[in-house]
Design a protein around this motif. Sequence first.
Motif: not given
Length: 249
Positions: A11-16, A29-31, A48-49, A78-83
């Motif tokens: 979440r912090a990286c998306l903000t920064a 989150v589509i950017r 994120l889930d 693809i992160t550890p939060l990716t289904p």
Amino acid sequence: MDLPDIHAIERACLTAVPAARVALDGSAVIRAGGGRGGSGRANSSCWLDPEDDAALPERVARIESWYARLGHVPKVRITPLTPPALDRLLAHRGWVRSGETVVMAAPLDGLPLPDGTARVEEGPDEHWLMVREAASDASPGRMAEKRATAGLLMVPGAWISVSAEGRVGAVAFAAAVGPLAMLGDVATLPPFRGRGLGRRACLAALGWARSEGARFGVLQVEADNDAALSLYRRLGFREVYRYAYRTLG
């Protein structure tokens, strides 16, 4: 001291790293920013889930159409939060995996003090931009995003410049996102490498973030960048997780 968890860091990286266009689809989150040649984070989607796997084929098709409408190549981080089912689905649809990146964190209280002078600004000047572009051979799309960041950033940010021999030789960027300091854009011109300017820029950026109330530093580095990994490990950063991209086609 326990390091921040993956949810807080993501979440912090998306903000920064702000993007000009943002849409939400469940926890996705589509950017979109500069598109081809722009930064990965600002031009990709992420989840994120890891349990948010309902109706994935329809959602992926929708994301593909949104990027196509903008003329952008669809990309998912693809992160550890990716289904897990999403990664399998993307592979089945021909999305190519690439770009393994290490995310690292460290308590700011354990960092050394800045070891020299550095200039701290509230936005990137032309000298900062020149070093950032030349040191990493950044594309026009990437540099357009760098010029726009100050106008999109909601949280405090600092653009750091370190000079030697009468010119800026190294730069860095930091954003203070509550207790987390996001460090990025660390770049040193080739003639000044190996002289500690990059380290000084990092410490100045993180020192600034500590003065803004941040307690942890977070950064990301390509997994094959041995020199950068060595520097950050010497500063006390430890790996928290890794991510990669899947790109359509």
